[in-house]
Structures are given as structure tokens and as C-alpha cells.
Design a protein around this motif. Sequence first.
Motif, PDB file in Angstrom:
ATOM      1  N   GLU A 111      -7.582  35.528  12.891  1.00  0.00           N
ATOM      2  CA  GLU A 111      -7.930  34.516  13.889  1.00  0.00           C
ATOM      3  C   GLU A 111      -6.744  34.276  14.828  1.00  0.00           C
ATOM      4  OE1 GLU A 111     -11.087  31.585  13.071  1.00  0.00           O
ATOM      5  OE2 GLU A 111      -9.359  30.254  12.807  1.00  0.00           O
ATOM      6  N   GLU A 112      -7.055  34.150  16.100  1.00  0.00           N
ATOM      7  CA  GLU A 112      -6.036  33.801  17.093  1.00  0.00           C
ATOM      8  C   GLU A 112      -6.753  33.180  18.290  1.00  0.00           C
ATOM      9  OE1 GLU A 112      -2.143  35.668  19.434  1.00  0.00           O
ATOM     10  OE2 GLU A 112      -3.252  36.883  17.980  1.00  0.00           O
ATOM     11  N   LYS A 113      -7.149  31.923  18.124  1.00  0.00           N
ATOM     12  CA  LYS A 113      -7.943  31.241  19.146  1.00  0.00           C
ATOM     13  C   LYS A 113      -7.100  30.680  20.282  1.00  0.00           C
ATOM     14  CE  LYS A 113     -11.762  29.619  16.218  1.00  0.00           C
ATOM     15  NZ  LYS A 113     -12.450  28.397  15.713  1.00  0.00           N
ATOM     16  N   TYR A 114      -5.845  30.402  19.995  1.00  0.00           N
ATOM     17  CA  TYR A 114      -4.995  29.691  20.942  1.00  0.00           C
ATOM     18  C   TYR A 114      -3.814  30.557  21.371  1.00  0.00           C
ATOM     19  CZ  TYR A 114      -7.815  25.877  19.080  1.00  0.00           C
ATOM     20  OH  TYR A 114      -8.870  25.097  18.690  1.00  0.00           O
ATOM     21  N   SER A 115      -3.049  30.068  22.318  1.00  0.00           N
ATOM     22  CA  SER A 115      -2.007  30.882  22.957  1.00  0.00           C
ATOM     23  C   SER A 115      -0.658  30.826  22.248  1.00  0.00           C
ATOM     24  CB  SER A 115      -1.826  30.423  24.412  1.00  0.00           C
ATOM     25  OG  SER A 115      -1.390  29.074  24.470  1.00  0.00           O
ATOM     26  N   VAL A 116      -0.531  30.010  21.206  1.00  0.00           N
ATOM     27  CA  VAL A 116       0.771  29.775  20.584  1.00  0.00           C
ATOM     28  C   VAL A 116       1.397  31.065  20.055  1.00  0.00           C
ATOM     29  CG1 VAL A 116       1.964  28.646  18.677  1.00  0.00           C
ATOM     30  CG2 VAL A 116       0.274  27.389  19.997  1.00  0.00           C
ATOM     31  N   ALA A 117       0.627  31.834  19.284  1.00  0.00           N
ATOM     32  CA  ALA A 117       1.190  33.039  18.665  1.00  0.00           C
ATOM     33  C   ALA A 117       1.679  34.017  19.721  1.00  0.00           C
ATOM     34  CB  ALA A 117       0.153  33.699  17.760  1.00  0.00           C
TER      35      ALA A 117
ATOM     36  N   SER B 242       2.637  21.723  24.497  1.00  0.00           N
ATOM     37  CA  SER B 242       1.563  22.484  25.136  1.00  0.00           C
ATOM     38  C   SER B 242       0.474  22.829  24.128  1.00  0.00           C
ATOM     39  CB  SER B 242       2.124  23.760  25.768  1.00  0.00           C
ATOM     40  OG  SER B 242       3.041  23.464  26.804  1.00  0.00           O
ATOM     41  N   ALA B 243       0.882  23.153  22.887  1.00  0.00           N
ATOM     42  CA  ALA B 243      -0.102  23.466  21.854  1.00  0.00           C
ATOM     43  C   ALA B 243      -0.948  22.246  21.528  1.00  0.00           C
ATOM     44  CB  ALA B 243       0.606  23.974  20.604  1.00  0.00           C
ATOM     45  N   LEU B 244      -0.323  21.082  21.440  1.00  0.00           N
ATOM     46  CA  LEU B 244      -1.080  19.858  21.192  1.00  0.00           C
ATOM     47  C   LEU B 244      -2.110  19.620  22.296  1.00  0.00           C
ATOM     48  CD1 LEU B 244       1.805  17.554  19.963  1.00  0.00           C
ATOM     49  CD2 LEU B 244      -0.265  18.068  18.662  1.00  0.00           C
ATOM     50  N   ALA B 245      -1.690  19.812  23.540  1.00  0.00           N
ATOM     51  CA  ALA B 245      -2.602  19.606  24.656  1.00  0.00           C
ATOM     52  C   ALA B 245      -3.725  20.640  24.664  1.00  0.00           C
ATOM     53  CB  ALA B 245      -1.830  19.658  25.971  1.00  0.00           C
ATOM     54  N   GLU B 246      -3.391  21.900  24.359  1.00  0.00           N
ATOM     55  CA  GLU B 246      -4.393  22.961  24.366  1.00  0.00           C
ATOM     56  C   GLU B 246      -5.438  22.752  23.276  1.00  0.00           C
ATOM     57  OE1 GLU B 246      -4.684  27.867  24.056  1.00  0.00           O
ATOM     58  OE2 GLU B 246      -2.827  26.846  23.493  1.00  0.00           O
ATOM     59  N   VAL B 247      -4.997  22.326  22.113  1.00  0.00           N
ATOM     60  CA  VAL B 247      -5.905  22.198  20.978  1.00  0.00           C
ATOM     61  C   VAL B 247      -6.707  20.906  21.012  1.00  0.00           C
ATOM     62  CG1 VAL B 247      -6.022  22.024  18.454  1.00  0.00           C
ATOM     63  CG2 VAL B 247      -4.470  23.670  19.530  1.00  0.00           C
ATOM     64  N   TRP B 248      -6.021  19.799  21.317  1.00  0.00           N
ATOM     65  CA  TRP B 248      -6.659  18.488  21.184  1.00  0.00           C
ATOM     66  C   TRP B 248      -7.030  17.849  22.519  1.00  0.00           C
ATOM     67  CZ3 TRP B 248      -8.225  18.130  16.492  1.00  0.00           C
ATOM     68  CH2 TRP B 248      -7.460  18.635  15.431  1.00  0.00           C
ATOM     69  N   GLY B 249      -6.674  18.488  23.630  1.00  0.00           N
ATOM     70  CA  GLY B 249      -6.969  17.898  24.926  1.00  0.00           C
ATOM     71  C   GLY B 249      -5.793  17.095  25.444  1.00  0.00           C
ATOM     72  N   GLU B 250      -5.920  16.631  26.669  1.00  0.00           N
ATOM     73  CA  GLU B 250      -4.822  15.916  27.331  1.00  0.00           C
ATOM     74  C   GLU B 250      -4.751  14.472  26.842  1.00  0.00           C
ATOM     75  OE1 GLU B 250      -2.493  17.068  29.322  1.00  0.00           O
ATOM     76  OE2 GLU B 250      -3.249  19.111  29.281  1.00  0.00           O
ATOM     77  N   GLU B 251      -4.325  14.285  25.597  1.00  0.00           N
ATOM     78  CA  GLU B 251      -4.108  12.940  25.070  1.00  0.00           C
ATOM     79  C   GLU B 251      -3.030  12.256  25.910  1.00  0.00           C
ATOM     80  OE1 GLU B 251      -5.410  11.896  21.953  1.00  0.00           O
ATOM     81  OE2 GLU B 251      -6.321  13.758  21.241  1.00  0.00           O
TER      82      GLU B 251
END
Length: 283
Positions: free
Chosen positions: A106-112, A253-262
Motif C-alpha cells: 500500500e502507498e496511498k499518500y505521498s510521504v514515502a 504536509s502529511a497531516l494535511a494530506e491525510v486528514w484535511g486542512e485542519e
Amino acid sequence: MTEIQLEIIRQLRAIEAEENVRILYACESGSRAWGFPSKDSDYDVRFLYIRRPEAYLSIFEPRDVIERPISNLLDINGWDLKKALLLFRKSNPPLLEWLQSGIRYEEKYSVAESLRRISPLGFSPKSGIYHYLNMAKGNYRTYLQGSEVKIKKYFYVLRPLLACSWIEQFNEVPPLEFSMLVETLIPGGTPLREAVNQLLTRKMSGEELSIEPRIEVINNYLEQLIAYFEKSASLFEAAYGVPDEQLDVLFYSALAEVWGEESSWTAALQEVRRPPGNAYGGN
């Protein structure tokens, strides 16, 4: 997708639901990723995850590791992204291996991918050499002493020592694939190469490799490499090139990408990206 891959994905989804996290990246490590699994090898699944933003605002540090009981088939555990970034800052070899694993679940997000892109800047040859050398020495001392040895353990000494040689020659993170290390670093047509190839063929065929007479040509090679890197390890570079601020930005950036612009994290991200200067707006 195979049945075992589907089961791994089901396990990852269960972890997300039970722990209230999101899995950023999941891969295979160990003998399957290295390219020499036995027929009965289990699946060593490693992953990076991130908690909800408010978990990082608590005065109580959340646990930074998630582990599941090891079964005959699966060994699953992962690290919180914050822990992973602190280890990345120290050029942690296991993390660097996970990031380049050729078996990715799995690699859904840009972090890796972001970490892969900057890993050459933060790679510490000295850290890598010491990690692989200590691994090799421990396995050699435990399994390959005496006239008869646990024959399959040759791979667990050969691979880390070849990784040391790769770092010395190329000054970069060594590849996971055992075959690439062998083909690049052990000359073809030599007794050593033939002995290693024969051992690899036996292991890949599913033959049970247990206690057998030691293979002198391999033992001599391992002893020479261990002695060499014990003397030279301290001479390798140890500098880290990734600024701390860049890792902070990656985390926000990972927090924003995963959970939205809190809102709280958006403000924090903007603060991190602001040019250096007086925190209260002065010069």
C-alpha cells in the motif's frame, strides 16, 4: 491479488479502524524482499502510519509503534510517522530498506515517495556500515562457528557484509535484492561466486538447509570482510544533509494530506514555511 495479499490488506484496514490511524505506506521486509524466501517463510509486513492531529497535541505522547501478534504466516508491525522521521534524520537503515522494498502492499499518500526523494541527502555511510557490520558479526558469532553450521544463516551474514561493500563502493543505500549485491560485488566464475550461487539455488528450491559442514570459501570471505570493516568503519562519513525544518514540513504536509486542512495544523504549517526571522515579527 493473491489470497495472502488480500489478508494483509484486511489486516491493515483492521489496524486503521482499531487504532484510529491511517496507514501511509506498507511493504514487505526480510527474506521475501531480499529475494531468498524459503517455502515456509512468513510475511514480514512493515508500515508507516499517522494519527489524527489532536493526538499529537496531547500532553501525553501516543505510543509510536503498532504491533500485531506474530503468527506462522504474518509478522506485522509499523512505526508512527513522527518516530520514522526522527529515525530518518539518523539515517536509520531498516527504514531506508522499507522505503525501497520491491514488494509494496500500500502507498496511498505521498510521504514515502517524498522520503525516497530526499534520502540521498540524509544518508550516513557510517551509520549504514555500523548497522550492517554489527548484524553480520552477531549472526556469524551465533550461527557460523565450528566445523558444522546452520547453513541457511550464511545469507544473514553475507547480505549485510555485501551491503557494507556496496556502501563503500557507491556511497549510497544498498539495494535489498541479494542477487544484485552478489552479481555486482562477487566476481563471476570464482569459487566464492559458485558456492554462493549453489547455496542460493538450494534455498530457492525449497530444500531444507539445516546443520552441515561449514563452507570454507564462504567462511574465509566473511571473516576477511568482518576484519576489514571493523578497522575501516570509523573512517566513513557521518554527516546528515536533510534540514530539520524540511522534516517538519513533511510531517505537517502529511497531516494535511491525510486528514484535511485542519485549522490548527494549517496555521502551524504556514509558520514552518515562513522565512526565518523574529518570531514576533521584528528584525
